[in-house]
Design a protein around this motif. Sequence first.
Motif, PDB file in Angstrom:
ATOM      1  N   ARG A  10      78.228 -38.522  66.461  1.00  0.00           N
ATOM      2  CA  ARG A  10      78.265 -40.015  66.465  1.00  0.00           C
ATOM      3  C   ARG A  10      77.128 -40.696  66.114  1.00  0.00           C
ATOM      4  O   ARG A  10      77.104 -41.706  65.791  1.00  0.00           O
ATOM      5  N   GLU A  14      76.914 -44.044  63.654  1.00  0.00           N
ATOM      6  CA  GLU A  14      76.517 -45.101  64.133  1.00  0.00           C
ATOM      7  C   GLU A  14      75.173 -45.690  62.963  1.00  0.00           C
ATOM      8  O   GLU A  14      75.282 -46.791  62.618  1.00  0.00           O
ATOM      9  N   SER A  93      85.731 -49.528  62.625  1.00  0.00           N
ATOM     10  CA  SER A  93      84.417 -49.576  63.554  1.00  0.00           C
ATOM     11  C   SER A  93      83.668 -48.160  63.897  1.00  0.00           C
ATOM     12  O   SER A  93      84.505 -47.244  63.381  1.00  0.00           O
ATOM     13  N   GLU A  95      83.627 -46.489  66.531  1.00  0.00           N
ATOM     14  CA  GLU A  95      84.515 -45.660  67.327  1.00  0.00           C
ATOM     15  C   GLU A  95      85.847 -45.160  66.646  1.00  0.00           C
ATOM     16  O   GLU A  95      86.244 -44.095  66.756  1.00  0.00           O
ATOM     17  N   GLU A  96      86.192 -46.273  65.838  1.00  0.00           N
ATOM     18  CA  GLU A  96      87.450 -45.625  65.074  1.00  0.00           C
ATOM     19  C   GLU A  96      87.271 -44.506  64.055  1.00  0.00           C
ATOM     20  O   GLU A  96      87.985 -43.525  63.796  1.00  0.00           O
ATOM     21  N   GLN A  99      86.707 -41.304  66.079  1.00  0.00           N
ATOM     22  CA  GLN A  99      88.274 -40.766  66.661  1.00  0.00           C
ATOM     23  C   GLN A  99      88.949 -40.230  65.295  1.00  0.00           C
ATOM     24  O   GLN A  99      89.502 -39.160  65.492  1.00  0.00           O
TER      25      GLN A  99
END
Length: 111
Positions: A10, A14, A93, A95-96, A99
């Motif tokens: 992550r 980011e 994004s 998050e996408e 995922q």
Amino acid sequence: MLDAVLAIVRPIVECNRIQIDNGRTYLREMVFGDPEEPRHGAPLAIVAQTEEAVAAVLRRDDRVAEGDAATLAHIVSAAMFLSMAASVNIALSVEEIVQDIRRQIEVLLPR
């Protein structure tokens, strides 16, 4: 195990997505640039460190053979790279992207 791997992934996603075009260019240069040049060698060292961290997480699970941990970590790295660099994912994004990576890693890991 999946959550622990994603905890490593992550922050990389980011950071890469702060400036998407620059992040994609950085990834391209990392892969296709001359590894002997300091600007290219340093990112490759970061990739190796990240893969080692992922492999260490995977080794904690008895279902992952010692020899397979490094290979699985390399595959995780490849999935992460493609998810961040793919043109079709430019508008996604953080998050996408995470995922997307999660779904790919999930099928690799023992259940």
